[in-house]
Write an enzyme that holds these catalytic residues in place. Structure first.
Site, PDB file in Angstrom:
ATOM      1  CG  ASP A 149      -2.170   0.983   1.362  1.00 10.75           C
ATOM      2  OD1 ASP A 149      -3.240   0.666   0.655  1.00 10.75           O
ATOM      3  OD2 ASP A 149      -1.776   2.097   1.391  1.00 10.75           O
ATOM      4  CG  ASN A 198      -4.428  11.451  -4.855  1.00  5.11           C
ATOM      5  OD1 ASN A 198      -4.011  11.724  -5.967  1.00  5.11           O
ATOM      6  ND2 ASN A 198      -5.170  10.396  -4.632  1.00  5.11           N
ATOM      7  CG  HIS A 243      -7.403  13.323  -8.038  1.00  2.00           C
ATOM      8  ND1 HIS A 243      -7.327  12.207  -6.982  1.00  2.00           N
ATOM      9  CD2 HIS A 243      -8.277  14.302  -7.416  1.00  2.00           C
ATOM     10  CE1 HIS A 243      -8.255  12.724  -6.090  1.00  2.00           C
ATOM     11  NE2 HIS A 243      -8.477  13.656  -6.390  1.00  2.00           N
ATOM     12  CG  ASP A 253      -4.508   9.057 -11.931  1.00  2.00           C
ATOM     13  OD1 ASP A 253      -5.022   8.647 -10.888  1.00  2.00           O
ATOM     14  OD2 ASP A 253      -5.188   9.819 -12.722  1.00  2.00           O
ATOM     15  CD  GLU A 293      -4.416   4.321  -1.304  1.00  2.00           C
ATOM     16  OE1 GLU A 293      -4.749   4.562  -0.036  1.00  2.00           O
ATOM     17  OE2 GLU A 293      -5.415   4.420  -2.183  1.00  2.00           O
TER      18      GLU A 293
END
Length: 346
Positions: A216, A224, A229, A233, A259
């Site tokens: 994770d 973010n 965002h 990504d 994630e």
């Protein structure tokens, strides 16, 4: 195993989802709960963004909007309706062509059969003159040529139809393949992971040694919030490529949450799985991800990882939950570390 969450984690998601559900203009039914469950879990990034957009400035969800979000972002992926319609129309066209060509060949065969029957009668009658027999023989030869041409046309049509069927089969295969791939990272998605895990637990493979690594991205929400965002990504794609590169061809790398990533290691000893997890952790920790073309120095990205090995006779859920507990032990230990949790002896 669409929701491979522990009892404690799922209870926490329920606590977070209920207040959000009750504010909406939608009844508290399973579809609404599924939408908000995936939202609070953070595993479904496209849904999170869509919900944030739909509820901006205090807007509320109605039944129609909730159902649309469920269909688009939660329901199991299936063949796109447009793809299905195109394949169906293509198959119908192929079958119609084959039926038409076969009918034409059948007509030619019937005429040829009639010519043979007439020729046979005349031979048996014996009263026809040689000139008449020659005329009938020419008609028979013409019928033979027509028959040969009809069969050649049939063969060409069959070849063409076979090629079209192969193309349609490839389209279906491609659509099915895409339904098992995470669009953002290119890794296998949760559905593909669950299918592969089920295969590992089936038949003789269940007697082999399999390991699972869950990872994770640490403080991903902060990434973010700080950089947007789009950069988030980019981080997901970069981490995914590192996992895929280290996994190699024989191991399945998948994105199983927002994630969260999984690495399924067939026929792998626990120390080897631990070493691979540590290699992945150090690789990500040592890397720096630039924001687009910017030379700006960004805070480093790290991973927390949990490793475990499949115990004889246990279920997929038990296997996954133990890896999940190992992952959360890493987070409680300060993150950017690997925790190994062995199965209890029988």
């Amino acid at each position: 195993m669409r929701y491979p969450d522990s009892m404690a984690r799922s209870a926490e998601y329920l606590r977070l989802a209920l207040p959000l559900m009750t504010r909406q203009q939608t009844a508290l039914h399973p579809i609404s709960y599924a939408v908000w469950y995936e939202f609070v879990s953070g595993r479904n990034v496209p849904l999170v963004r869509a919900l944030q957009e739909r509820t901006r400035d205090g807007a509320l969800l109605d039944e129609e909007t909730t159902a649309a979000l469920y269909r688009e972002h939660v329901a199991e992926p299936v063949l796109d309706p447009r793809d299905a319609r195109r394949v169906s129309e293509g198959l119908s066209r192929v079958l119609d062509n084959m039926a038409s060509t076969a009918a034409q060949a059948g007509d030619q065969t019937a005429r040829f059969d009639q010519s043979l029957l007439e020729w046979s009668r005349q031979l048996l009658d014996g009263r026809q003159a040689g000139e008449e027999q020659a005329r009938q023989l020419q008609a028979l030869m013409a019928g033979t040529r027509e028959m040969r041409a009809a069969m050649a046309t049939l063969q060409q049509r069959l070849d063409a139809n076979q090629a079209e069927i192969a193309s349609l089969r490839e389209e279906v295969s491609q659509a099915r393949s895409e339904a098992l791939v995470d669009a953002l990272t290119g890794l296998a998605n949760r559905r593909a992971f669950e299918q592969q895990l089920a295969r590992c637990l089936a038949g003789g493979e269940a007697d082999q040694s399999h390991c699972l690594v869950l990872s994770d991205i640490d403080f991903f929400k902060r990434v973010n919030d700080s950089y947007g965002h789009s950069f988030g990504d980019q981080v997901l794609r970069t981490v995914a490529q590192s996992i895929k590169r280290l996994a190699g061809e024989s191991r399945l790398a998948a994105r199983v949450g927002g994630e969260e990533f999984a690495l399924l290691l067939p026929a792998t000893a626990l120390p080897e799985a631990q070493a691979l997890a540590e290699q992945l952790r150090s690789t990500i920790a040592a890397s720096r991800i630039r924001r687009g073309e910017s030379a700006q120095t960004l805070e480093r990205v790290t991973l927390s990882l949990g490793v475990t090995q499949l115990a004889r006779g246990e279920s997929a859920n038990e296997f996954f939950e133990r890896a999940d507990r190992a992952l959360y032990a890493s987070k409680r230990s300060g993150r950017n570390c690997v925790t190994v949790l062995a199965a209890k002896a029988a």
